[in-house]
Design an enzyme around this catalytic site. Structure first.
Site, mmCIF file in Angstrom:
data_model
loop_
_atom_site.group_PDB
_atom_site.id
_atom_site.type_symbol
_atom_site.label_atom_id
_atom_site.label_comp_id
_atom_site.label_asym_id
_atom_site.label_seq_id
_atom_site.Cartn_x
_atom_site.Cartn_y
_atom_site.Cartn_z
ATOM 1 N N ASN A 20 40.335 45.096 45.235
ATOM 2 C CA ASN A 20 40.265 46.000 44.322
ATOM 3 C C ASN A 20 38.921 46.507 44.370
ATOM 4 O O ASN A 20 38.911 47.484 43.493
ATOM 5 C CB ASN A 20 39.933 44.562 43.060
ATOM 6 C CG ASN A 20 39.055 43.779 43.192
ATOM 7 O OD1 ASN A 20 38.439 43.726 44.421
ATOM 8 N ND2 ASN A 20 38.455 43.080 42.629
ATOM 9 N N SER A 47 46.352 43.385 52.176
ATOM 10 C CA SER A 47 47.835 43.556 53.014
ATOM 11 C C SER A 47 48.299 45.238 52.168
ATOM 12 O O SER A 47 48.808 45.899 53.227
ATOM 13 C CB SER A 47 48.379 43.310 52.654
ATOM 14 O OG SER A 47 48.529 42.033 53.305
ATOM 15 N N GLY A 104 38.423 36.551 46.504
ATOM 16 C CA GLY A 104 39.678 36.566 46.830
ATOM 17 C C GLY A 104 40.086 35.699 45.526
ATOM 18 O O GLY A 104 39.078 35.262 44.754
ATOM 19 N N GLU A 138 34.165 33.689 46.543
ATOM 20 C CA GLU A 138 33.255 34.991 46.351
ATOM 21 C C GLU A 138 35.188 34.886 45.298
ATOM 22 O O GLU A 138 35.743 35.652 45.859
ATOM 23 C CB GLU A 138 33.196 35.909 46.498
ATOM 24 C CG GLU A 138 32.139 35.484 47.104
ATOM 25 C CD GLU A 138 30.618 35.352 46.409
ATOM 26 O OE1 GLU A 138 30.723 36.014 44.934
ATOM 27 O OE2 GLU A 138 29.157 35.488 46.471
ATOM 28 N N LEU A 139 35.199 33.817 44.226
ATOM 29 C CA LEU A 139 36.798 33.521 43.253
ATOM 30 C C LEU A 139 36.673 34.475 42.311
ATOM 31 O O LEU A 139 35.858 35.521 42.427
ATOM 32 C CB LEU A 139 36.726 32.442 43.571
ATOM 33 C CG LEU A 139 36.893 31.501 44.436
ATOM 34 C CD1 LEU A 139 37.373 30.610 44.376
ATOM 35 C CD2 LEU A 139 37.770 32.312 46.117
ATOM 36 N N CYS A 157 36.420 41.759 38.870
ATOM 37 C CA CYS A 157 36.173 39.584 39.168
ATOM 38 C C CYS A 157 35.231 39.666 37.751
ATOM 39 O O CYS A 157 35.286 38.259 37.168
ATOM 40 C CB CYS A 157 35.303 39.007 40.254
ATOM 41 S SG CYS A 157 34.099 40.005 41.075
ATOM 42 N N GLU A 170 42.512 34.182 33.749
ATOM 43 C CA GLU A 170 42.078 35.498 34.679
ATOM 44 C C GLU A 170 43.199 36.569 34.169
ATOM 45 O O GLU A 170 43.867 36.103 34.641
ATOM 46 C CB GLU A 170 41.449 35.183 36.189
ATOM 47 C CG GLU A 170 41.480 36.763 36.472
ATOM 48 C CD GLU A 170 40.270 36.394 38.100
ATOM 49 O OE1 GLU A 170 40.748 36.270 38.887
ATOM 50 O OE2 GLU A 170 39.115 37.365 37.921
HETATM 51 P P1 NAP Z 1 44.396 37.286 45.914
HETATM 52 O O1 NAP Z 1 45.086 37.529 46.545
HETATM 53 O O2 NAP Z 1 42.864 36.528 46.635
HETATM 54 O O3 NAP Z 1 43.733 38.687 48.201
HETATM 55 C C1 NAP Z 1 42.625 38.861 48.470
HETATM 56 C C2 NAP Z 1 42.485 38.161 50.154
HETATM 57 O O4 NAP Z 1 42.738 36.546 50.307
HETATM 58 C C3 NAP Z 1 43.512 39.495 50.331
HETATM 59 O O5 NAP Z 1 42.574 40.076 51.696
HETATM 60 C C4 NAP Z 1 44.415 38.160 51.060
HETATM 61 O O6 NAP Z 1 45.230 38.845 51.731
HETATM 62 C C5 NAP Z 1 43.705 37.060 50.875
HETATM 63 N N1 NAP Z 1 45.232 35.879 51.094
HETATM 64 C C6 NAP Z 1 45.534 35.423 49.791
HETATM 65 N N2 NAP Z 1 46.424 34.084 50.056
HETATM 66 C C7 NAP Z 1 45.782 33.930 51.439
HETATM 67 C C8 NAP Z 1 46.250 31.731 52.037
HETATM 68 N N3 NAP Z 1 46.677 31.847 51.419
HETATM 69 N N4 NAP Z 1 45.973 32.470 53.457
HETATM 70 C C9 NAP Z 1 44.920 33.227 53.624
HETATM 71 N N5 NAP Z 1 44.355 35.011 52.975
HETATM 72 C C10 NAP Z 1 44.751 34.690 51.995
HETATM 73 O O7 NAP Z 1 43.199 38.307 45.789
HETATM 74 P P2 NAP Z 1 42.933 39.764 45.144
HETATM 75 O O8 NAP Z 1 44.083 40.203 44.771
HETATM 76 O O9 NAP Z 1 43.112 40.549 46.598
HETATM 77 O O10 NAP Z 1 42.042 40.031 45.230
HETATM 78 C C11 NAP Z 1 42.019 39.519 43.781
HETATM 79 C C12 NAP Z 1 40.568 38.367 43.027
HETATM 80 O O11 NAP Z 1 39.860 38.546 43.862
HETATM 81 C C13 NAP Z 1 40.735 38.337 41.709
HETATM 82 O O12 NAP Z 1 40.813 36.908 40.892
HETATM 83 C C14 NAP Z 1 38.994 38.278 41.580
HETATM 84 O O13 NAP Z 1 38.767 38.192 40.302
HETATM 85 C C15 NAP Z 1 38.529 38.140 42.886
HETATM 86 N N6 NAP Z 1 37.594 38.774 42.997
HETATM 87 C C16 NAP Z 1 36.490 38.102 42.967
HETATM 88 C C17 NAP Z 1 35.175 38.980 43.663
HETATM 89 C C18 NAP Z 1 33.735 38.327 43.642
HETATM 90 O O14 NAP Z 1 32.756 38.164 44.084
HETATM 91 N N7 NAP Z 1 33.754 36.757 42.586
HETATM 92 C C19 NAP Z 1 35.145 39.905 43.411
HETATM 93 C C20 NAP Z 1 36.089 40.680 43.627
HETATM 94 C C21 NAP Z 1 37.390 40.064 43.442
HETATM 95 P P3 NAP Z 1 46.993 39.298 51.383
HETATM 96 O O15 NAP Z 1 46.448 40.945 50.968
HETATM 97 O O16 NAP Z 1 47.401 40.052 52.243
HETATM 98 O O17 NAP Z 1 48.092 38.336 50.560
#
Ligand code: NAP
Length: 467
Positions: free
Chosen positions: A131, A157, A206, A228-229, A262, A359
């Protein structure tokens, strides 16, 4: 399986990449581990010089990198350029302050000298989201590298081109090739990397689900982790708030990055006395947002990054309406190409319905009314998440007092929650643990080493009588 880069505004496939083979992953890890001993011995000035060059590199190629962000995940171009500039600021910030943040801290004991030293750990793995495809990586990488660690990145990805461009920044700035390596791998490849003894810690930005999985792996392999979720930040408007400012900035807080942030304001909690007026102004401002081609400078809202994310958001909105929320604006996907979803406002939202409970990662604002301040704080805290919070009142002392009662990693009074290199950022509850940025962020991936030096005969200085 390969990694695919798709333009979410046009649905055109831009590029495909083969995933790294185990041999390529091994080579990158070996390089990162081999670079560490010399990199940690560099002075802060030497590392800082390279970090400043990384900042300069980002600025020189700002438009090219911003365009890549826009093409790969749909962020409006002006916001993408601001993201690149923020990364450069972060690099300069840590180049300037890392040495001070990690200076030895003397502690008075009965030793001749005792102090805490902050030493790098080794290779750190970062698993990052799409994002803010540059910012999320730089806010981890600049402090981590300045502390003397080396880093490997597993990016989301859907942004492989951004992932490679970030590696280019460090190479172009003159960092040793093993200081920062991008691994083109999918989620399934992460476990053996965390398990690898050369990898000393892992950070994930993530979703909460991914955080639980990475936390589990970090526990299994005994690695330090920062998570950081997700978040569902409250935006609380009290009866004495400046309603125009709260409504306009509330729209910004919710719809920036097309709502895919997030720490976006997601739950608007408004005191009954001003709820009608706030809603009117908020909806008016939201309706004016220009959605369209994210490459055009005037565009304020782009597409969502992936079709599955749009489907999920649509489900959340439809179910919430079916469960009693009132649809005031938008509420539907746009026809035609691209993963666009209209800016949406739902009012009369109650606890338990999806747009409140979960969320929402897109341009959807949920408004709820409360009778007074106590109820506002209670509702703000009645959430699985605890990332940020924004609170609006004309009485800043009252704001200060209430900020203490909110369960969140940060509270902004009369302001929009935003990350800033100078301030720690992170959450609690399902929003994760650990901090990035500021002085606290750079201390996450260091060994806090206690050093105790007695006299040569082993005699200790008597304890001060006050202890
Ligand atoms: P996501 O689907 O959780 O993916 C984040 C990263 O984790 C990607 O590189 C993803 O790889 C990897 N991943 C997902 N599942 C995994 C698993 N089971 N094992 C290992 N790696 C895994 O999140 P997103 O859609 O990219 O981002 C949106 C989320 O991030 C939202 O919930 C947002 O609130 C959160 N976020 C939090 C912050 C903060 O600072 N707190 C900042 C920004 C975003 P793949 O792409 O290959 O699946």
């Amino acid at each position: 399986m390969g990694l695919q880069s798709t333009n979410p505004a046009t649905e055109e496939v831009l590029a495909c990449f083969d995933e790294f083979t185990p041999a390529q992953i091994e080579q990158a890890l070996a390089e990162a581990a081999a670079t560490f001993p010399a990199w940690r011995r560099c002075t802060f000035a030497e590392r800082g010089e390279l970090m400043r060059r990384a900042a300069a590199y980002l600025r020189v190629y700002c438009h090219r990198f911003a365009r890549l962000i826009t093409l790969e995940m749909g962020k409006p171009i002006a916001q993408a350029e601001a993201e690149i500039e923020k990364c450069a600021w972060n690099c300069d910030f840590y180049a300037q302050h890392a040495e001070r943040f990690l200076a030895d801290q003397p502690v008075r004991t009965n030793a001749r000298s005792s102090y805490v030293a902050f030493e790098p750990l080794g290779v750190i793995l970062a698993v990052m989201p799409w994002n803010f495809p540059f910012w999320q990586v730089f806010r981890f990488a600049a402090p981590t590298l300045m502390a003397g660690n080396t880093a490997v990145l597993k990016h989301a990805s859907n942004v492989p081109q951004c992932a490679l461009a970030i590696e280019e920044v460090f190479q172009g700035a003159g960092f040793p090739p093993g200081a920062f390596r991008t691994l083109l791998v999918s989620a399934g490849a992460v476990e053996p990397i965390i398990a690898d003894p050369r990898v000393r810690a892992v950070t994930l930005t993530g979703s909460t689900g991914a955080g639980a999985r990475i936390g589990e792996l970090a526990g299994r392999y005994l690695k330090k982790s920062v998570l950081e979720l997700g978040g569902s930040d409250p935006f609380i408007v009290l009866e004495d708030a400046d309603l125009q400012a709260a409504a306009e900035l509330g729209v910004q807080a919710r719809f920036k990055n097309t709502g895919q942030s997030c720490s976006a304001a997601k739950r608007f909690i408004v005191v009954e006395a001003v709820a009608d007026e706030f809603e009117r102004r908020f909806v008016q401002a939201a309706a004016k947002l220009q959605m369209g081609d994210p490459l055009l400078r005037q565009t304020q809202l782009g597409p969502l990054a992936r079709p599955d994310l749009r489907d999920q958001l649509e489900r959340q909105v439809q179910t919430s309406v079916a469960q009693g929320a009132r649809l005031v604006l938008g509420g539907r996907r746009l026809d035609g190409r691209g993963y666009f979803f209209a800016p949406t406002v739902l009012s009369e939202v109650t606890r338990g319905i999806p747009v409140w409970q979960e969320e929402t990662f897109g341009p959807v604002a949920a408004l709820a009314r409360v009778s007074d301040t106590d109820e506002a704080i209670a509702l703000a805290n009645a959430s699985l998440f605890g990332l940020g919070a924004s609170l609006w009142t004309a009485d800043w002392k009252r704001g200060q007092r209430l900020a203490r009662q909110i369960e969140a990693g940060s509270v902004f009074v009369n302001g929009v929650v935003a990350s800033d290199p100078r301030l720690p950022f992170g959450g609690l509850k399902a929003s994760g643990h650990g901090r990035e940025l500021g002085e606290f962020g750079i201390r996450e991936f260091v060994n806090l080493k206690t050093i105790w030096i007695g006299p040569s005969g082993g005699q200790q200085v008597p304890r001060p009588s006050s202890e």
